[in-house]
Motif scaffolding. Structure first.
Motif, PDB file in Angstrom:
ATOM      1  N   GLU A 172       0.832  -1.205   0.000  1.00 22.16           N
ATOM      2  CA  GLU A 172       0.000   0.000   0.000  1.00 22.16           C
ATOM      3  C   GLU A 172       0.871   1.260   0.000  1.00 22.16           C
ATOM      4  O   GLU A 172       1.890   1.305   0.663  1.00 22.16           O
ATOM      5  N   THR A 173       0.454   2.240  -0.785  1.00 27.15           N
ATOM      6  CA  THR A 173       1.194   3.516  -0.863  1.00 27.15           C
ATOM      7  C   THR A 173       0.212   4.662  -0.664  1.00 27.15           C
ATOM      8  O   THR A 173      -0.954   4.450  -0.367  1.00 27.15           O
ATOM      9  N   ARG A 174       0.717   5.863  -0.850  1.00 27.64           N
ATOM     10  CA  ARG A 174      -0.122   7.067  -0.807  1.00 27.64           C
ATOM     11  C   ARG A 174      -0.046   7.739  -2.175  1.00 27.64           C
ATOM     12  O   ARG A 174       0.980   7.680  -2.849  1.00 27.64           O
ATOM     13  N   ASP A 175      -1.138   8.388  -2.575  1.00 21.63           N
ATOM     14  CA  ASP A 175      -1.180   9.018  -3.885  1.00 21.63           C
ATOM     15  C   ASP A 175      -1.931  10.342  -3.778  1.00 21.63           C
ATOM     16  O   ASP A 175      -3.050  10.375  -3.280  1.00 21.63           O
ATOM     17  N   CYS A 176      -1.305  11.411  -4.225  1.00 25.39           N
ATOM     18  CA  CYS A 176      -1.916  12.749  -4.167  1.00 25.39           C
ATOM     19  C   CYS A 176      -2.497  13.180  -5.519  1.00 25.39           C
ATOM     20  O   CYS A 176      -3.311  14.081  -5.569  1.00 25.39           O
ATOM     21  N   LEU A 177      -2.055  12.556  -6.600  1.00 25.64           N
ATOM     22  CA  LEU A 177      -2.391  13.079  -7.924  1.00 25.64           C
ATOM     23  C   LEU A 177      -3.324  12.229  -8.759  1.00 25.64           C
ATOM     24  O   LEU A 177      -3.770  12.680  -9.798  1.00 25.64           O
TER      25      LEU A 177
END
Length: 142
Positions: free
Chosen positions: A136-141
């Protein structure tokens, strides 16, 4: 001059692939939950994972309904078999952290169809987003 030719080839690769590659499709459906409640309005995107060669190809996008249900399908053209994956972007149990949690689910090869319409839809089942997922990661875009 050589740099110009290399740049031109790199920029034209997606166009050439779409013109002479073979059209392939895939799709998935399921239900997203957050703490045993439907996760409504969650963004779900279907991509062809190009594994670092170039940008992943977006094949389709949707949002879950108020019951957490989604169905997404799409197609792209590639020389080799596509590698479909679902990206789910959500805020379940996320507090006030920036961006959204991103969960990726690989779709098995048997759910790849020839042509623009997916013949077999991957049943993702009910997915509880409250827990942590491997990779799992984080995504802003997104």
């Amino acid at each position: 001059m050589l740099r110009f030719v290399i740049l031109l080839l790199a920029l034209s690769a997606p166009v050439v692939t779409s013109l002479i590659g073979r059209t392939q499709s895939s799709g998935a459906r399921g239900v997203l939950m957050c703490n045993d409640r439907p996760a409504g309005r969650v963004v779900v995107k279907l991509y062809d994972d190009d594994r670092g060669i170039d940008a992943d190809d977006l094949m389709g996008s949707t949002k879950t309904d108020l019951q957490g249900r989604f169905e997404v399908s799409g197609h792209t053209s590639e020389f080799t078999p596509i590698d479909p994956k679902l990206n789910i972007y959500h805020d379940c149990n996320d507090g006030v952290k920036p961006c959204q949690r991103k969960v990726t689910i690989k779709i098995p090869d048997r759910y790849i169809s020839s042509g623009k319409t997916a013949q077999k839809i991957y049943e993702a089942g009910t997915i509880q987003l409250a827990g942590k997922f491997p990779g799992e990661t984080r995504d802003c875009l997104h």
